[in-house]
Design an enzyme around this catalytic site. Structure first.
Site, PDB file in Angstrom:
ATOM      1  CB  SER A  67      -0.956   0.014   1.197  1.00 53.89           C
ATOM      2  OG  SER A  67      -2.049  -0.842   0.975  1.00 53.89           O
ATOM      3  CE  LYS A  70      -3.845   0.654  -1.204  1.00 51.74           C
ATOM      4  NZ  LYS A  70      -4.642   0.241  -0.018  1.00 51.74           N
ATOM      5  CE1 TYR A 192      -4.750  -0.983  -5.163  1.00 46.84           C
ATOM      6  CE2 TYR A 192      -4.992  -3.357  -4.937  1.00 46.84           C
ATOM      7  CZ  TYR A 192      -4.939  -2.095  -4.371  1.00 46.84           C
ATOM      8  OH  TYR A 192      -5.048  -1.959  -3.000  1.00 46.84           O
ATOM      9  CE1 TYR A 248      -3.424   0.219   4.453  1.00 45.39           C
ATOM     10  CE2 TYR A 248      -2.246  -0.835   6.239  1.00 45.39           C
ATOM     11  CZ  TYR A 248      -2.403  -0.596   4.900  1.00 45.39           C
ATOM     12  OH  TYR A 248      -1.536  -1.158   4.001  1.00 45.39           O
ATOM     13  CB  VAL A 266      -0.179  -5.494   4.291  1.00 46.74           C
ATOM     14  CG1 VAL A 266      -1.410  -4.740   4.774  1.00 46.74           C
ATOM     15  CG2 VAL A 266      -0.247  -5.780   2.801  1.00 46.74           C
TER      16      VAL A 266
END
Length: 314
Positions: A67, A70, A192, A248, A266
């Protein structure tokens, strides 16, 4: 930066103290390819805006960004879309798990922010429209920012994620049903999963995110006079979102304990920005129940306690 700070000595102390955190979390075994990662690893790098870099432990071992990518896809989308981006994704903390689908149903398919899975999928959808080969466009940006030509995604990890991406696929189709997804979900999921499988070391990651500490300007060996990667105002806004949404549904706890803009993944990585001072990357694979690195969060908390850097971001 305080010239009296002995960063190598501080990193050595943090490395020593962090060993006691091993065994308090678990690796991201819901992604089969990550289940076999040695959990007892720890690396940390601090790269300052004047180009100094200090590392400790496993800081030169590549790991799966997950992540953390992102952050980079969001920045790419912000560069090409500008404020039009906010018509499709919000800027608010979610308060829900990173892979939750519940809010999409109650909020008409518009994700709360770009850093939860649903928001990152919308960002990837935007970039899939903009770039014929998004995976290589992202790698190109990362190679420039890290000043490192040999960056790649791990194909084994990408395939493992793609084969188990059922919830993400459900989110994509749900958002498409609300008109907030323009490409075929299968193509977007391919992009992705490849982006999440990108691998970097702590040393590379700290350098790649230094532009957020340096008012948008990337540190480059090849062209020191290169144009800023982002404007200073854009960098400030990205940092604000990282502070409120980057960890998160533990973003509030991170802001309270650490007080820096962060993005977690993660794969066990965390990158933290100290505006005007440095970028910090830390990696340790064992995660807490929210999906954040146990030892990584501990190390960052120790760092800001020793330096006072947590007060510089707000």
């Amino acid at each position: 930066m305080n010239p009296s700070l002995d960063l190598p000595a501080l990193l050595a102390d943090i490395h020593r103290d962090t060993q006691a955190m091993f065994g308090r979390g678990r690796v991201a075994d819901y992604i089969p390819a990550l289940a076999s990662v040695n959990p007892c690893q720890f690396g940390m790098t601090i790269t300052t805006v004047d180009g100094q870099s200090h590392s400790v432990g496993d800081a030169h071992v590549p790991f799966s960004l997950q992540s953390i990518t992102k952050l980079f896809t969001f920045v790419l989308a912000l560069k090409v879309e500008g404020d039009a981006l906010w018509q499709r994704v919000g800027r608010e903390p979610s308060g829900a798990a990173f892979n939750s689908i519940v809010q999409l149903e109650t909020e008409s398919g518009r994700p709360r922010n770009p850093f939860i899975n649903a928001g990152a999928l919308v960002i990837t959808d935007i970039l899939t429209t903009r770039y014929a080969q998004l995976d290589y466009a992202l790698l190109g940006a990362l190679r420039r920012l890290a000043d490192e030509p040999n960056l790649y995604w791990n194909d084994h990890v990408a395939r493992s994620e793609r084969e188990t991406a059922h919830r993400n696929m459900a989110m994509a189709y749900f958002m498409k049903s609300h008109g907030n997804f323009h490409n075929q979900p299968e193509a977007v999921l391919d992009n992705y999963c490849r982006q999440c499988a990108t691998e970097m070391t702590c040393a590379q990651l700290a350098r790649a995110t230094l532009f957020l500490a340096a008012e948008g300007r990337a540190l480059s060996h090849t062209d020191p006079a290169d144009e800023p990667f982002l404007s200073a105002d854009q960098a400030r806004r990205v940092n604000a979102l990282l502070l409120t949404c980057g960890a998160y549904d533990a973003a509030g706890d991170f802001a309270y304990r650490i007080g820096l803009p962060v993005k977690t993944g993660v794969g066990g990585g965390i990158v933290a920005i100290v505006p005007g001072v440095a970028a910090v990357a830390v990696w340790s694979p064992e995660l807490d129940t929210k999906g954040n690195s146990v030892a990584g969060a501990f190390a960052l908390e120790r760092l800001v306690q020793a330096t006072g850097w947590g007060h510089t971001s707000i």
